[in-house]
Scaffold this active site. Sequence first.
Site, mmCIF file in Angstrom:
data_model
loop_
_atom_site.group_PDB
_atom_site.id
_atom_site.type_symbol
_atom_site.label_atom_id
_atom_site.label_comp_id
_atom_site.label_asym_id
_atom_site.label_seq_id
_atom_site.Cartn_x
_atom_site.Cartn_y
_atom_site.Cartn_z
ATOM 1 N N ASP A 35 -52.103 27.276 62.316
ATOM 2 C CA ASP A 35 -52.479 25.946 63.118
ATOM 3 C C ASP A 35 -52.305 24.611 62.309
ATOM 4 O O ASP A 35 -52.606 24.591 61.070
ATOM 5 C CB ASP A 35 -53.963 25.972 63.521
ATOM 6 C CG ASP A 35 -54.319 27.267 63.927
ATOM 7 O OD1 ASP A 35 -53.782 27.997 64.349
ATOM 8 O OD2 ASP A 35 -55.722 27.193 64.382
ATOM 9 N N TRP A 297 -49.271 34.493 67.887
ATOM 10 C CA TRP A 297 -50.216 35.508 67.191
ATOM 11 C C TRP A 297 -49.595 37.028 67.326
ATOM 12 O O TRP A 297 -49.642 37.787 66.472
ATOM 13 C CB TRP A 297 -51.562 35.580 67.243
ATOM 14 C CG TRP A 297 -52.345 34.337 66.749
ATOM 15 C CD1 TRP A 297 -52.955 33.369 67.328
ATOM 16 C CD2 TRP A 297 -52.632 34.308 65.202
ATOM 17 N NE1 TRP A 297 -53.716 32.697 66.468
ATOM 18 C CE2 TRP A 297 -53.538 33.094 65.074
ATOM 19 C CE3 TRP A 297 -52.296 35.035 64.225
ATOM 20 C CZ2 TRP A 297 -53.898 32.699 63.868
ATOM 21 C CZ3 TRP A 297 -52.801 34.774 62.924
ATOM 22 C CH2 TRP A 297 -53.485 33.571 62.882
HETATM 23 C C1 FRU Z 1 -56.224 29.563 65.746
HETATM 24 C C2 FRU Z 1 -57.323 30.091 64.914
HETATM 25 C C3 FRU Z 1 -58.545 29.137 64.461
HETATM 26 C C4 FRU Z 1 -58.979 29.444 63.274
HETATM 27 C C5 FRU Z 1 -57.644 29.597 62.590
HETATM 28 C C6 FRU Z 1 -57.569 30.701 61.441
HETATM 29 O O1 FRU Z 1 -54.961 30.046 65.655
HETATM 30 O O2 FRU Z 1 -57.644 31.351 65.137
HETATM 31 O O3 FRU Z 1 -59.412 29.422 65.746
HETATM 32 O O4 FRU Z 1 -59.622 28.436 62.872
HETATM 33 O O5 FRU Z 1 -56.626 29.968 63.601
HETATM 34 O O6 FRU Z 1 -56.584 30.798 60.702
#
Ligand code: FRU
Length: 480
Positions: A35, A297
């Site tokens: 992110d 993901w």
């Molecule tokens: C979103 C997420 C967030 C979290 C981060 C962990 O892609 O799952 O909710 O803070 O990535 O890397």
Amino acid sequence: MDFLEKARQYEDANRIPLDERPVFHMTPTVGWMNDPNGFSVYQGKVHLFYQYHPYSTAWGPMHWGHQVTEDMIHWQECKTALAPDKEYDKDGCFSGSALATEEGHVLIYTGVAKDEKGGKEMQNQCIAVGDGIDYKKAADNPVITGDMLPEGFSRADFRDPKVWKDGNTYNLVAGSRDENENGQIVLFSSADLYNWNYEAVLANSDGCIGSMWECPDFFEMDGQHVLICSPQDMKAREYEFHNGNNALYFLGNYDKDKKIFSKGKAISLDYGLDFYAPQTTCLPDGRRILIAWMHSWDSSFIPAGQKWQGMMTLPRELSIKNGRLIQVPVRELEQYHKNRVFYEGAVLEGEKCFDGISGRMIDFTVQIHSGEFQEFMIDVAKDEEYYTRILFHKDKSIIEIDRTYSGVIRDVACIRRARIRDFGDTIKLRFIMDRNSIELFVNDGEMVLSTVIYTPLTAQEILFTCDGSAVMDIEKYDIE
Ligand code: FRU
């Protein structure tokens, strides 16, 4: 050696050469990126942090990587900003946001810590303040803890704070999950960034928009309010949402005093294969800019030997038109346009390549004016072995991207379809291509399809095909 110093030394020693990565899309210094975090303006530069695991191309204990830009196109790497080095964030410095204040550049992130037995995970909100290079975590962290939430809300899924200031009040939204396992966005307020009050649930999934809502953003634009979030575990819905993690938005009206957001319907932010966890910031000239992780993901594959995984989209300018968010590439890209090639009123019958219309770092627009056809296809990043196909089906009003033959060697999603709304006689397709990505802006940004491709760079051709005849304009620039 401490964890932060270790990460900084590691990235210095293992920095990936520029010619091994995309040219104008941000990638990690080395290793894994997810992110965008802390997208903000501080001391005249645009800062972007990101979820970062420098030591491998897989997700691991989360750090915050850091880069800055002065032109929204080229990014300069800074040292790792945060490492998971405190008791309250020892299992990760998760996503969050940033704000320029009198105290300095303030980062607000989620500290993740499992209890002593390594069991139950707690997610709390923490602060670090810095000068644009080095950041110091606040002594009274965490500043927002899960026990400030109403009874029944999850302590393990409470993350990704997005902060903004309104008058003298700081506001913050975070992702959360209620007692029925439904995603929701919670709202907090503070006078000083350190002492926070729980205010309300700003929005929730009503049981049909996924589970945990990650990475919220909330802002006013053109007289309305926009809530952005990234729900996990969604089920596909017609052409609007796909299975798994989606990124979407609601337009609506916000009653600030009552803290009630009356929202319209959920709309997808991007219809391609790789787009998640977008975050926005507002530039000094008033433009609201969105950037997202251009990745999914569920499809974390990269070619053998590649030393980075994950990249950002091109920053996009937002506006609202006819009840939808419009996204267009930041105008700064135009400064890097070279070698214009233009065809006006070109006639296509069957298959055709056009002289000068090829390449992998290009900004090219095809405007199809009219014609007797059902299907119109554009194959990009093509050679004898590879291509990625964009198919426009006129009567069904469907646009499809298919990267099956882009060089994918894993069993991951390769096709996505979306329904184009009223397009009259003309359809406009603007492709922004960098070495490993395609961002397709349809009809001046009414919808976007973002997709990663790991096709060898020798595949440069673009082939147009139509099952009848079509008349079109093509304009292409190299990006250098
Ligand atoms: C979103 C997420 C967030 C979290 C981060 C962990 O892609 O799952 O909710 O803070 O990535 O890397």
